[in-house]
Design a protein around this motif. Structure first.
Motif, PDB file in Angstrom:
ATOM      1  N   GLU A  60      26.814  32.930  35.600  1.00  0.00           N
ATOM      2  CA  GLU A  60      28.042  33.022  34.803  1.00  0.00           C
ATOM      3  C   GLU A  60      27.962  34.189  33.816  1.00  0.00           C
ATOM      4  N   LYS A  63      28.404  37.421  35.694  1.00  0.00           N
ATOM      5  CA  LYS A  63      29.808  37.607  36.064  1.00  0.00           C
ATOM      6  C   LYS A  63      30.622  38.093  34.869  1.00  0.00           C
ATOM      7  N   GLU A  64      30.363  37.494  33.699  1.00  0.00           N
ATOM      8  CA  GLU A  64      31.076  37.893  32.491  1.00  0.00           C
ATOM      9  C   GLU A  64      30.803  39.355  32.136  1.00  0.00           C
ATOM     10  N   GLN A  67      32.591  41.619  34.683  1.00  0.00           N
ATOM     11  CA  GLN A  67      34.042  41.676  34.456  1.00  0.00           C
ATOM     12  C   GLN A  67      34.372  42.558  33.256  1.00  0.00           C
TER      13      GLN A  67
END
Length: 77
Positions: A60, A63-64, A67
């Motif tokens: 996670e 991914k953050e 992004q």
């Protein structure tokens, strides 16, 4: 490492080129004064840094970060 910079003024640059062409001034590149052992050590740390950071992050978190980077990369000004 100090690098010799060519003059930006057109007249000074023309004189420098003429001096080099006539042999009044040598056209030698600056010597590489880096310590090979230090270069190897720095490269070693650089090669393992990203992988070490990625292994400590959760999917996670990765991914953050991805992004956020993509948003910055494709941001319209």
């Amino acid at each position: 490492m100090a690098k010799k910079v060519r003059p930006t003024d057109a007249n000074q640059l023309a004189k420098l080129i003429a001096d080099i062409a006539t042999g009044e001034q040598p056209n030698t590149p600056p010597e590489d004064t880096k310590n090979p052992a230090a270069v190897a050590l720095g490269r070693l740390g650089g090669l393992k840094g990203g992988n070490a950071r990625a292994s400590k992050l959760t999917p996670e978190q990765r991914k953050e970060i991805a992004q956020k980077a993509a948003a910055k990369r494709w941001k319209k000004d």
